[in-house]
Design a protein around this motif. Structure first.
Motif, mmCIF file in Angstrom:
data_model
loop_
_atom_site.group_PDB
_atom_site.id
_atom_site.type_symbol
_atom_site.label_atom_id
_atom_site.label_comp_id
_atom_site.label_asym_id
_atom_site.label_seq_id
_atom_site.Cartn_x
_atom_site.Cartn_y
_atom_site.Cartn_z
ATOM 1 N N VAL A 386 0.201 1.537 -1.667
ATOM 2 C CA VAL A 386 -1.154 0.997 -1.541
ATOM 3 C C VAL A 386 -1.566 0.812 -0.089
ATOM 4 C CG1 VAL A 386 -0.332 -1.402 -1.657
ATOM 5 C CG2 VAL A 386 -2.714 -0.900 -2.190
ATOM 6 N N GLY A 387 -2.855 0.911 0.168
ATOM 7 C CA GLY A 387 -3.408 0.482 1.448
ATOM 8 C C GLY A 387 -3.968 1.591 2.298
ATOM 9 N N GLU A 388 -3.476 2.799 2.138
ATOM 10 C CA GLU A 388 -3.937 3.914 2.955
ATOM 11 C C GLU A 388 -3.457 5.189 2.272
ATOM 12 O OE1 GLU A 388 -1.510 4.228 6.548
ATOM 13 O OE2 GLU A 388 -0.335 2.581 5.757
ATOM 14 N N PRO A 389 -4.004 6.316 2.666
ATOM 15 C CA PRO A 389 -3.530 7.558 2.061
ATOM 16 C C PRO A 389 -2.038 7.735 2.365
ATOM 17 C CG PRO A 389 -5.564 7.926 3.299
ATOM 18 C CD PRO A 389 -5.104 6.541 3.630
ATOM 19 N N ILE A 390 -1.267 8.174 1.386
ATOM 20 C CA ILE A 390 0.147 8.446 1.642
ATOM 21 C C ILE A 390 0.290 9.955 1.828
ATOM 22 C CG2 ILE A 390 0.689 8.328 -0.867
ATOM 23 C CD1 ILE A 390 3.554 7.391 0.055
ATOM 24 N N VAL A 410 3.278 5.313 -8.277
ATOM 25 C CA VAL A 410 1.854 5.098 -8.523
ATOM 26 C C VAL A 410 1.152 4.863 -7.189
ATOM 27 C CG1 VAL A 410 1.982 4.397 -10.942
ATOM 28 C CG2 VAL A 410 2.339 2.661 -9.195
ATOM 29 N N ASP A 411 0.334 5.827 -6.783
ATOM 30 C CA ASP A 411 -0.442 5.734 -5.536
ATOM 31 C C ASP A 411 -1.773 5.112 -5.922
ATOM 32 O OD1 ASP A 411 -2.012 6.108 -3.303
ATOM 33 O OD2 ASP A 411 -1.737 8.275 -3.190
ATOM 34 N N THR A 412 -1.899 3.818 -5.628
ATOM 35 C CA THR A 412 -3.027 3.043 -6.147
ATOM 36 C C THR A 412 -4.137 2.909 -5.112
ATOM 37 O OG1 THR A 412 -2.050 0.971 -5.359
ATOM 38 C CG2 THR A 412 -1.447 1.687 -7.579
ATOM 39 N N TRP A 413 -5.311 3.398 -5.452
ATOM 40 C CA TRP A 413 -6.454 3.268 -4.545
ATOM 41 C C TRP A 413 -7.344 2.119 -4.990
ATOM 42 C CZ3 TRP A 413 -11.635 2.984 -5.258
ATOM 43 C CH2 TRP A 413 -12.403 2.928 -4.073
ATOM 44 N N TRP A 414 -7.635 1.230 -4.053
ATOM 45 C CA TRP A 414 -8.595 0.154 -4.316
ATOM 46 C C TRP A 414 -8.958 -0.526 -3.013
ATOM 47 C CZ3 TRP A 414 -6.761 -5.292 -4.803
ATOM 48 C CH2 TRP A 414 -5.383 -5.426 -4.547
ATOM 49 N N GLN A 415 -9.684 -1.625 -3.088
ATOM 50 C CA GLN A 415 -10.208 -2.303 -1.901
ATOM 51 C C GLN A 415 -10.290 -3.806 -2.144
ATOM 52 O OE1 GLN A 415 -14.131 -0.244 -2.192
ATOM 53 N NE2 GLN A 415 -13.541 0.744 -0.268
ATOM 54 N N THR A 416 -10.403 -4.561 -1.058
ATOM 55 C CA THR A 416 -10.617 -6.004 -1.175
ATOM 56 C C THR A 416 -11.784 -6.269 -2.130
ATOM 57 O OG1 THR A 416 -9.900 -6.235 1.122
ATOM 58 C CG2 THR A 416 -11.086 -8.106 0.157
ATOM 59 N N GLU A 417 -12.818 -5.467 -1.996
ATOM 60 C CA GLU A 417 -14.037 -5.644 -2.782
ATOM 61 C C GLU A 417 -13.851 -5.349 -4.262
ATOM 62 O OE1 GLU A 417 -13.655 -3.968 0.011
ATOM 63 O OE2 GLU A 417 -15.385 -4.160 1.349
ATOM 64 N N GLY A 499 -17.329 3.479 0.884
ATOM 65 C CA GLY A 499 -17.045 3.699 2.304
ATOM 66 C C GLY A 499 -15.948 4.726 2.520
ATOM 67 N N ASP A 500 -15.369 5.226 1.430
ATOM 68 C CA ASP A 500 -14.325 6.252 1.529
ATOM 69 C C ASP A 500 -14.882 7.621 1.168
ATOM 70 O OD1 ASP A 500 -12.325 4.583 2.302
ATOM 71 O OD2 ASP A 500 -11.303 4.493 0.380
ATOM 72 N N GLY A 501 -14.240 8.642 1.722
ATOM 73 C CA GLY A 501 -14.494 9.998 1.288
ATOM 74 C C GLY A 501 -13.358 10.419 0.363
ATOM 75 N N GLY A 514 -10.068 9.187 3.355
ATOM 76 C CA GLY A 514 -10.170 8.143 4.379
ATOM 77 C C GLY A 514 -11.594 7.639 4.515
ATOM 78 N N ARG A 515 -11.781 6.669 5.404
ATOM 79 C CA ARG A 515 -13.087 6.035 5.568
ATOM 80 C C ARG A 515 -14.102 7.008 6.155
ATOM 81 N NH1 ARG A 515 -13.416 0.937 3.179
ATOM 82 N NH2 ARG A 515 -15.380 0.896 4.299
ATOM 83 N N VAL A 516 -15.323 6.882 5.679
ATOM 84 C CA VAL A 516 -16.399 7.692 6.254
ATOM 85 C C VAL A 516 -17.270 6.840 7.179
ATOM 86 C CG1 VAL A 516 -16.484 9.362 4.365
ATOM 87 C CG2 VAL A 516 -17.872 7.287 4.223
ATOM 88 N N HIS A 525 -3.959 -2.047 7.369
ATOM 89 C CA HIS A 525 -4.829 -3.187 7.639
ATOM 90 C C HIS A 525 -6.186 -2.684 8.091
ATOM 91 C CE1 HIS A 525 -1.380 -5.533 7.078
ATOM 92 N NE2 HIS A 525 -0.826 -5.315 8.236
ATOM 93 N N ARG A 526 -7.183 -3.311 7.495
ATOM 94 C CA ARG A 526 -8.529 -2.848 7.736
ATOM 95 C C ARG A 526 -9.130 -3.541 8.943
ATOM 96 N NH1 ARG A 526 -12.323 -3.253 2.541
ATOM 97 N NH2 ARG A 526 -14.231 -3.344 3.732
ATOM 98 N N MET A 527 -9.799 -2.758 9.787
ATOM 99 C CA MET A 527 -10.365 -3.327 10.996
ATOM 100 C C MET A 527 -11.660 -2.624 11.354
ATOM 101 S SD MET A 527 -7.504 -4.747 13.210
ATOM 102 C CE MET A 527 -6.641 -3.318 12.797
HETATM 103 C C1 WT7 Z 1 -9.331 0.659 2.090
HETATM 104 C C2 WT7 Z 1 -9.421 -0.721 1.546
HETATM 105 C C3 WT7 Z 1 -6.314 -2.099 -1.656
HETATM 106 C C4 WT7 Z 1 -5.536 -3.125 -1.044
HETATM 107 C C5 WT7 Z 1 -5.144 -2.882 0.368
HETATM 108 C C6 WT7 Z 1 -6.259 -2.414 1.268
HETATM 109 C C7 WT7 Z 1 -7.814 2.425 1.934
HETATM 110 C C8 WT7 Z 1 -6.391 1.651 0.000
HETATM 111 C C9 WT7 Z 1 -5.494 3.519 -0.662
HETATM 112 C C10 WT7 Z 1 -4.800 4.617 -1.255
HETATM 113 C C11 WT7 Z 1 -5.896 6.036 0.247
HETATM 114 C C12 WT7 Z 1 -6.370 3.790 0.411
HETATM 115 C C13 WT7 Z 1 -9.205 2.940 1.634
HETATM 116 C C14 WT7 Z 1 -9.945 1.696 1.189
HETATM 117 N N1 WT7 Z 1 -6.903 2.606 0.806
HETATM 118 N N2 WT7 Z 1 -5.534 2.179 -0.881
HETATM 119 N N3 WT7 Z 1 -3.943 4.446 -2.273
HETATM 120 N N4 WT7 Z 1 -5.039 5.855 -0.767
HETATM 121 N N5 WT7 Z 1 -6.560 5.048 0.860
HETATM 122 O O1 WT7 Z 1 -7.449 -3.094 1.007
HETATM 123 O O2 WT7 Z 1 -8.067 -3.813 3.308
HETATM 124 O O3 WT7 Z 1 -9.789 -3.721 1.491
HETATM 125 O O4 WT7 Z 1 -8.843 -1.611 2.472
HETATM 126 O O5 WT7 Z 1 -7.956 1.042 2.205
HETATM 127 O O6 WT7 Z 1 -9.772 3.463 2.791
HETATM 128 O O7 WT7 Z 1 -11.338 1.765 1.369
HETATM 129 P P1 WT7 Z 1 -8.576 -3.135 2.090
#
Ligand code: WT7
Length: 648
Positions: A386-390, A410-417, A499-501, A514-516, A525-527
């Motif tokens: 989790v957290g970024e593209p692997i 499990v490569d899980t994609w999601w966001q704080t939102e 916000g992702d592509g 990744g982010r667009v 970590h998001r910044m």
């Molecule tokens: C951003 C969200 C989800 C909890 C940790 C991060 C990137 C997150 C993946 C994944 C590719 C991912 C995206 C997303 N991201 N998981 N599995 N594959 N990218 O939460 O700090 O809110 O960041 O993390 O770019 O928008 P966040």
């Protein structure tokens, strides 16, 4: 790495798992065709004090964004995470704590957790914390962090957790925006053998203007380290908790009452206070935890995230505990005191489900077999990312080495939102492709759109949006519904903008690119580039700054900062170190620039707008692909920057 490399679900795995592919496809179709019926049924995964009669009431209409789930139901989060398990598994371990030092650990049963949460809830009540009050947590990774979270939910207080690596400046900003009434912290944390000065940082934060909303600071004595004490304000955790009753009636909360605020970075301005509410969030965290990790009785689950991030909320504490699982909370770092610490912890506690971040995997991969030396990891059943593209290389290493070629990832994609996982494989149902987050979870409707918001069909790349709501979606930005609508619903009307592509392949699998926007992802970590820039320009010698992301071997993205000094100031190695230190202090170590580029000028349009597209290309050494430069006010600036970059 070829994306044709597929890891199919074995018949044996499908057999042992909660869901097969056929079930996934059928349930997914049902969840989209009739969300009311689907979630009406699934909401029963929780215990409700007052059952809901309404399920979904959401609008993505411009000017009227409103998201409500289970809106007439009442429940309590801590009762769902603790009380309802007591009869059947009171003596089962709820929280397994592993200290920074391998000789420190604790097992806390559901009975014990109940007692600790009730006592601390009563302690909060004694400090006049009431339903709806905001409580700021700045905690180490010890069981008290979870106890404090659960106690807030028990009495209806809204927690706002600030990651323990953030600076006093960042703490103050969050306290002021959320109007926190209480701060809960510890004397010190421990990470990698070093103390983390939590209380000292809180003391410094509370000296800043605007923080006088804070009435009390509750301090958990963790290391016993020496800290300053403000008699009128500071309270010792143990002293105020020990005398309290071991019973505390959970407060009935409406499903749409606020549960927590969590600040996250955006492409502009200060961090945003993402607000999650009670019912939908917990239903979604509980459901996703169960199916994404294929949770079964007896599993030992370890999520390496810090409680200060959304992963620590949904998949360290709430999701696992609502399922009655055993969740491992680790205070330390994956490579201390040995390179193989992560694998050693897996063996020591017989971890079956492991959830970590690509940045940790890449850091271990760089150490080769030392990262698994002397360990078997045989207990493992499922791995998560989790957290970024692997990247596929890291995926394969994780699969081969950590998982002994026998655990699905499990490569899980999601966001704080999003509150919980939106795009992910399900272990018994989804054939895996390294680097792809694969398919949507139940009730999730992803789409790809072009820059005009036109929905694209088939195998194609575009902006990732969601066409409809899911129960775990954020409800608003704390005290700023306009910014909420502006940020997430104005780019493409009638859709949630991530916000992702992403790219979708022939099998309908999603590949996050990744982010667009101007958001960086450094070690997961998001910044916001804007945040780092504003920290930079607050330095007395800096006139202007522009920050871009560059690929980084371990961190995924590194921070590259163009810095223009005030006239009369000159760059030097000392100033280089000083500026890096400045950002560290303003935001936190995770925001420290990797590269400073002293620039005499920045490329701007004639109207004065910095052309980041060009700065990105120069930073990544792709100056032969600058694209259209005809709008530049002064083209010579670009040649100069390219020359300087080559000399860095
Ligand atoms: C951003 C969200 C989800 C909890 C940790 C991060 C990137 C997150 C993946 C994944 C590719 C991912 C995206 C997303 N991201 N998981 N599995 N594959 N990218 O939460 O700090 O809110 O960041 O993390 O770019 O928008 P966040």
């Amino acid at each position: 790495m070829s994306e044709n490399h597929v890891y199919p679900v074995s018949a044996e795995l499908a057999e042992k798992s909660l869901l097969t592919n056929e079930q996934y496809l059928a349930d997914y179709a049902a969840s989209i065709n009739d969300p009311e019926a689907f979630w009406g049924e699934k909401g029963k995964i929780l215990d409700w004090i007052k059952p809901y009669t309404k399920v979904k009431n959401c609008s993505y209409d411009p000017g009227h964004i409103s998201i409500n789930w289970f809106e007439d139901g009442e429940l309590n989060v801590s009762a769902n995470c603790i009380d309802r398990h007591l009869a059947s598994k009171g003596d089962q371990v709820a929280i397994l704590w592993e200290g920074d030092s391998p000789d420190q650990d604790q097992s806390i049963t559901y009975n014990e957790l109940h007692k600790r949460v009730c006592q601390f809830s009563n302690a909060l009540k004694a400090q006049d914390v009431q339903k709806g009050d905001v409580v700021c947590l700045y905690m180490p990774m010890t069981p008290e962090a979870a106890v404090a979270m659960l106690a807030c939910t028990r009495i209806g207080a809204v927690h706002s957790i600030v990651f323990g690596g953030f600076s006093p400046e960042a703490i103050a900003g969050r306290i002021i925006d959320s109007k926190s009434k209480i701060v809960i912290t510890a004397d010190e944390g421990r990470r990698g053998g070093r103390p983390v000065p939590l209380k000292a940082n809180v003391d410094e934060a509370l000296e800043k203007e605007g923080t006088d909303c804070v009435e009390k600071v509750i301090v958990f004595k963790n290391t016993g380290g020496d800290v300053a004490w403000h008699e009128q304000r500071d309270l010792d955790w143990e002293t105020i908790t020990a005398p309290q009753s071991e019973q505390c009636e959970p407060t009935a909360m409406n499903a749409e009452d606020p549960l927590f605020i969590l600040y996250t970075s955006g492409s502009t301005g200060t961090p945003k206070g993402v607000l999650h509410t009670t019912g939908g969030y917990l239903v979604y965290a509980t459901m996703t935890f169960k199916y994404v990790f294929d949770y079964q009785e007896g599993d030992i689950y370890w999520c390496t995230a810090d409680v200060g991030w959304i992963t620590g909320h949904s998949y360290l504490v709430y999701g696992p505990l609502a399922n009655g699982a055993t969740t491992l909370l680790f205070e330390g770092v994956p490579t201390y005191p040995t390179t193989a610490r992560m694998s050693e912890v897996v063996d020591k506690h017989n971890v079956t489900l492991l959830y970590t971040a690509p940045t940790a995997i890449r850091a271990l991969m760089a150490k080769g077999d030392d990262a698994i030396k002397g360990t078997s990891r045989e207990s493992l059943r499922i791995l998560g990312s989790v957290g970024e593209p692997i990247n596929p290389e890291a995926w394969e290493w994780y699969y081969d080495k950590i998982g002994n070629k026998s655990c699905p990832i499990v490569d899980t994609w999601w966001q704080t939102e999003t509150g919980g996982i939106l795009i992910t494989p399900l272990p018994g149902a989804t054939d895996l492709k390294p680097g792809s987050a694969t398919r949507p979870f139940f009730g999730v409707q992803p789409a790809l759109v072009d820059n005009e918001g036109v929905i694209l069909e088939g195998a194609i790349e575009g902006n990732l949006v969601m066409l409809d709501s899911w129960p775990g979606q954020m409800r608003t930005l704390f005290n700023n519904h306009d910014r909420f609508e502006q940020t997430y619903f104005s780019t493409f009307k009638g859709m949630y903008t991530t916000g992702d592509g992403a790219r979708r392949d022939e099998d309908g699998y999603y590949w996050i690119t990744g982010r667009v926007d101007d958001v960086l992802n450094v070690s997961g970590h998001r910044m916001g580039t804007a945040e780092i820039e504003s920290a930079l320009v607050s330095h007395p010698k800096i006139a202007e700054a522009a920050v871009v992301g560059v690929p980084h071997e371990i961190k995924g993205q590194g921070i590259y900062a163009y810095v223009t000094l005030n006239s009369g100031e000159f760059s030097s190695p000392e100033l280089y170190a000083e500026v890096k230190q400045w950002v560290r202090k303003e935001i936190g170590p995770i925001a420290t620039p990797d590269i400073l580029h002293w620039a005499e000028g920045l490329p701007k349009t004639r109207s004065g707008k910095i052309m980041r597209r060009i700065l990105r290309k120069i930073a990544t050494g792709e100056s032969d692909q600058l694209g259209d430069t005809s709008t530049l006010a002064d083209p010579s600036v670009v040649d100069q920057l390219i020359k300087e970059n080559a000399e860095l």
